[in-house]
Enzyme design. Structure first.
Site, mmCIF file in Angstrom:
data_model
loop_
_atom_site.group_PDB
_atom_site.id
_atom_site.type_symbol
_atom_site.label_atom_id
_atom_site.label_comp_id
_atom_site.label_asym_id
_atom_site.label_seq_id
_atom_site.Cartn_x
_atom_site.Cartn_y
_atom_site.Cartn_z
ATOM 1 N N GLY A 11 38.342 47.908 37.814
ATOM 2 C CA GLY A 11 37.401 48.963 38.205
ATOM 3 C C GLY A 11 37.881 50.347 37.825
ATOM 4 O O GLY A 11 37.505 51.333 38.438
ATOM 5 N N THR A 13 38.621 53.382 34.615
ATOM 6 C CA THR A 13 37.752 54.026 33.619
ATOM 7 C C THR A 13 37.398 53.059 32.499
ATOM 8 O O THR A 13 36.266 53.052 31.997
ATOM 9 C CB THR A 13 38.452 55.275 33.014
ATOM 10 O OG1 THR A 13 39.107 55.972 34.073
ATOM 11 C CG2 THR A 13 37.461 56.195 32.352
ATOM 12 N N LYS A 77 37.802 71.575 26.005
ATOM 13 C CA LYS A 77 39.146 71.540 25.398
ATOM 14 C C LYS A 77 39.019 71.825 23.904
ATOM 15 O O LYS A 77 38.291 71.114 23.205
ATOM 16 C CB LYS A 77 39.744 70.148 25.657
ATOM 17 C CG LYS A 77 41.045 69.855 24.936
ATOM 18 C CD LYS A 77 41.551 68.459 25.316
ATOM 19 C CE LYS A 77 42.726 68.012 24.471
ATOM 20 N NZ LYS A 77 43.148 66.635 24.773
ATOM 21 N N THR A 358 44.911 59.939 23.755
ATOM 22 C CA THR A 358 44.146 59.030 22.892
ATOM 23 C C THR A 358 43.685 57.741 23.573
ATOM 24 O O THR A 358 42.980 56.942 22.951
ATOM 25 C CB THR A 358 45.003 58.623 21.681
ATOM 26 O OG1 THR A 358 46.326 58.376 22.130
ATOM 27 C CG2 THR A 358 44.993 59.679 20.620
HETATM 28 C C1 LIG Z 1 50.911 59.292 32.669
HETATM 29 C C2 LIG Z 1 49.613 58.924 32.035
HETATM 30 C C3 LIG Z 1 48.808 59.923 31.494
HETATM 31 C C4 LIG Z 1 47.604 59.587 30.867
HETATM 32 N N1 LIG Z 1 46.860 60.573 30.277
HETATM 33 C C5 LIG Z 1 45.755 60.238 29.579
HETATM 34 C C6 LIG Z 1 44.958 61.212 28.952
HETATM 35 O O1 LIG Z 1 45.226 62.412 29.014
HETATM 36 N N2 LIG Z 1 43.876 60.808 28.254
HETATM 37 C C7 LIG Z 1 43.512 59.493 28.173
HETATM 38 O O2 LIG Z 1 42.526 59.168 27.482
HETATM 39 N N3 LIG Z 1 44.217 58.556 28.811
HETATM 40 C C8 LIG Z 1 45.318 58.882 29.498
HETATM 41 N N4 LIG Z 1 46.019 57.919 30.146
HETATM 42 C C9 LIG Z 1 45.515 56.545 30.123
HETATM 43 C C10 LIG Z 1 44.351 56.413 31.108
HETATM 44 O O3 LIG Z 1 44.780 56.753 32.409
HETATM 45 C C11 LIG Z 1 43.817 54.987 31.088
HETATM 46 O O4 LIG Z 1 43.591 54.585 29.770
HETATM 47 C C12 LIG Z 1 42.492 54.903 31.819
HETATM 48 O O5 LIG Z 1 42.598 55.416 33.105
HETATM 49 C C13 LIG Z 1 41.983 53.477 31.877
HETATM 50 O O6 LIG Z 1 42.794 52.696 32.705
HETATM 51 P P1 LIG Z 1 42.357 51.191 32.978
HETATM 52 O O7 LIG Z 1 40.969 51.200 33.492
HETATM 53 O O8 LIG Z 1 42.638 50.390 31.775
HETATM 54 O O9 LIG Z 1 43.368 50.681 34.088
HETATM 55 P P2 LIG Z 1 43.523 51.071 35.646
HETATM 56 O O10 LIG Z 1 43.048 52.442 35.936
HETATM 57 O O11 LIG Z 1 44.940 50.743 36.000
HETATM 58 O O12 LIG Z 1 42.545 50.068 36.387
HETATM 59 C C14 LIG Z 1 42.884 48.716 36.583
HETATM 60 C C15 LIG Z 1 41.826 48.098 37.483
HETATM 61 O O13 LIG Z 1 42.044 46.705 37.520
HETATM 62 C C16 LIG Z 1 41.842 46.262 38.840
HETATM 63 N N5 LIG Z 1 42.578 45.009 39.016
HETATM 64 C C17 LIG Z 1 43.876 44.765 38.746
HETATM 65 N N6 LIG Z 1 44.181 43.475 39.068
HETATM 66 C C18 LIG Z 1 43.032 42.917 39.548
HETATM 67 C C19 LIG Z 1 42.703 41.640 40.088
HETATM 68 N N7 LIG Z 1 43.605 40.662 40.206
HETATM 69 N N8 LIG Z 1 41.426 41.421 40.482
HETATM 70 C C20 LIG Z 1 40.471 42.393 40.384
HETATM 71 N N9 LIG Z 1 40.759 43.629 39.909
HETATM 72 C C21 LIG Z 1 42.019 43.884 39.510
HETATM 73 C C22 LIG Z 1 42.358 47.391 39.734
HETATM 74 O O14 LIG Z 1 41.794 47.335 41.032
HETATM 75 C C23 LIG Z 1 41.863 48.605 38.928
HETATM 76 O O15 LIG Z 1 40.553 48.919 39.340
HETATM 77 C C24 LIG Z 1 47.207 58.233 30.804
HETATM 78 C C25 LIG Z 1 47.993 57.241 31.384
HETATM 79 C C26 LIG Z 1 49.198 57.574 31.975
HETATM 80 C C27 LIG Z 1 50.039 56.494 32.556
#
Ligand SMILES: Cc1cc2nc3c(=O)[nH]c(=O)nc-3n(C[C@H](O)[C@H](O)[C@H](O)COP(=O)(O)OP(=O)(O)OC[C@H]3O[C@@H](n4cnc5c(N)ncnc54)[C@H](O)[C@@H]3O)c2cc1C
Length: 512
Positions: A11, A13, A77, A358
């Site tokens: 859940g 981004t 930006k 990125t």
């Molecule tokens: C320090 C840092 C800085 C960043 N800065 C940038 C930036 O400036 N620009 C940019 O584009 N990106 C940036 N990013 C990357 C960005 O934060 C992520 O790419 C973006 O938030 C997407 O994350 P995600 O949805 O893949 O994972 P997450 O946000 O980690 O979401 C994972 C989801 O999976 C769910 N989940 C996990 N296990 C289970 C399960 N067993 N059952 C059901 N649900 C589960 C969790 O509940 C959660 O909702 C940065 C990352 C870091 C670490």
């Protein structure tokens, strides 16, 4: 078409971007999309900067800037300012700009100056002087001009963009997630299930048959999308797709983040991300409408989390009771992002440290590439499409990685083992090694990037801005050029040109 089912696990981004684009693209097909999110596993909670590509994400969904930006405390930006990455005299900072049509007057002249400098002539090579976006950021001006009378038909804000400026955004990542969740549910009929996946059942051919939740539900689907963040629950833990680490040439694996208020009387913001080199990594500063986002990305091999936190606290002058958040980062990519009937999107598919913001760019890139080739027909053999998709997605990750690696191998800071080892990296791709050869041998970098098709993720402007901005030139001083025989451009001339152009642009205001 018989109803098809898609289950997106996660859940964050990545999950909500996937849900929105899938539901939008398949609106006329009979496809049921369900997002399952574990209520007790938090999203990563950072990621507040974008590349210009995100504009097309909102545009295709018909979402206006005037709608999503206020909801997410977003700002504009113009690019990224790099501070203290080079210790070469006269090169303590530079601006990595997004391009504008207006740059066509000086872009090639700047690149020609850098070529002359590589031949040994002392000419102006500071990128900040030659690009429109750098001039706008310096003056705290927006990259667009609002025009209330213009038509709103484009699906984005009505604005007057006389120079076709390319710009990006900063935003509150939690609010963006909520906004996209609401949009997917209310506008695109995406189902939502708050539950944790605790088991996965596979077919004999390796496809995922169904997932089981801690609320005793079993959900089957034709297609599963793994958006579970760094845990990569479906694609790695069940389908055993290998992960290829980039740790050998990107050292940073940790971050410590904190929000700070705007300074007391601030009425405007600078529309840029600032990236400042620190003792074992770098620190970001991102202005939002409501606050500033800050963080220090560092390598735990060279610095402890306590020491990194202390360094961040000192540089931001934080009070002792200000809470910070520590994060671990898994840097690298999957060997395959689409395996069987499972697609990985977001941190589950890989991550390159956030120096050029990125991650969401690669998320959108992967989703759109998948939508171009995926077919629900079970009788259709999609092996070729899958291989091609994986190959192109890996190519994207590697090209972005190369550009990030360039920031480290070109550093001239010999203050610590971290920076020295970065500058001495030997393990770089053949593409990157080749481009550096082109630069140092005084050849045409723009032409070579185009011939080798290496300019899709970072174009000529980005490469020239970084190398010239760091002051990386062969040591062959020939003195001042002679204007009668050698055609070069004075920075003053470009500065005056942009000063005139930017007069028309409004200030970047913080809303009261
Ligand atoms: C320090 C840092 C800085 C960043 N800065 C940038 C930036 O400036 N620009 C940019 O584009 N990106 C940036 N990013 C990357 C960005 O934060 C992520 O790419 C973006 O938030 C997407 O994350 P995600 O949805 O893949 O994972 P997450 O946000 O980690 O979401 C994972 C989801 O999976 C769910 N989940 C996990 N296990 C289970 C399960 N067993 N059952 C059901 N649900 C589960 C969790 O509940 C959660 O909702 C940065 C990352 C870091 C670490």
């Amino acid at each position: 078409m018989q109803q098809k089912k898609v289950v997106i696990v996660g859940g964050g981004t990545a999950a909500w971007m996937t849900a929105n684009l899938f539901a939008h693209k398949w609106q006329k097909l009979n496809v049921e999309i369900t997002v399952i999110e574990a209520p007790d596993i938090a999203t990563i909670g950072v990621g507040e900067g974008s590349t210009p590509y995100l504009r097309s994400f909102f545009k295709q969904l018909g979402i206006k800037e005037s709608d999503w930006m206020p909801a997410c405390n977003a700002t504009y930006k113009c690019g990224i300012k790099f501070v203290n990455w080079s210790s070469r005299p006269g090169f303590s900072s530079y601006f990595h700009p997004f391009n504008s049509d207006a740059d066509s007057a000086y872009n090639r002249k700047f690149e020609h100056n850098t070529w002359l400098k590589r031949q040994g002539y002392d000419v102006d090579v500071q990128p900040d002087d030659f690009y429109m976006m750098a001039a706008l950021a310096k003056q705290q001006k927006l990259p667009i001009k609002f025009n209330k009378s213009a038509s709103d038909s484009e699906g984005i804000n009505a604005y007057d963009n006389p120079h076709h400026n390319i710009y990006a955004y900063h935003f509150d990542s939690a609010l963006l997630g909520q906004y996209l969740k609401q949009h997917a549910q209310t506008q695109l009929q995406v189902n939502y299930c708050s539950a944790k996946i605790i088991d996965i059942k596979q077919q004999t051919n390796g496809d995922i048959k169904s997932v089981f939740t801690d609320t005793q539900q079993e959900l089957s689907a034709d297609l599963f999308v793994d958006c579970t963040g760094f845990s990569s629950l479906l694609i790695q833990k069940s389908l055993n797709v290998p992960f290829i680490s980039f740790a050998n040439n990107l050292f940073n694996d940790s971050a410590v983040a904190v929000s700070t208020p705007h300074s007391h009387n601030a009425a405007s913001y600078t529309p840029q991300t600032v990236s400042t080199a620190m003792s074992c990594g770098w620190r970001w500063q991102i202005p939002l409408q409501s606050r500033n986002g800050n963080g220090y990305v560092y390598s735990s091999t060279y610095q402890s989390s306590e020491s990194a936190e202390q360094e961040l606290r000192q540089s931001l002058k934080l009070t002792d009771d200000t809470e910070v958040k520590h994060l671990k980062m898994r840097v690298g990519r999957l060997d395959k992002h689409w395996q069987n009937n499972c697609l990985a999107i977001g941190l589950s598919q890989g991550f390159i440290e956030p120096l050029e913001a990125t991650a969401l760019h690669l998320v959108q890139d992967s989703i759109e590439r998948f939508l171009d080739v995926y077919d629900f027909n079970p009788n259709l053999e999609q092996e070729e499409q899958r291989d091609h998709f994986n190959e192109l997605t890996n190519y994207g990750f590697e090209r972005v990685r190369d550009y990030i690696v360039l920031h480290y191998i070109m550093n001239s800071k010999d203050q610590s083992a971290y920076w020295q080892n970065g500058a001495q990296l030997k393990d770089i791709s053949t593409e990157l090694a080749h481009l550096l050869g082109v630069w140092f041998n005084g050849q045409d970098l723009r032409e070579e990037l185009a011939i080798l098709n290496l300019d899709q993720y970072y174009g000529s402007t980005s490469w020239h801005a970084l190398l010239a901005g760091y002051g990386v030139f062969p040591d062959s001083y020939k003195g001042e050029p002679d204007k009668r025989t050698i055609n070069f451009t004075l920075a003053d001339e470009a500065r005056q040109y942009y000063a005139r152009l930017t007069e028309q642009y409004p200030p970047a205001k913080i809303n009261p």
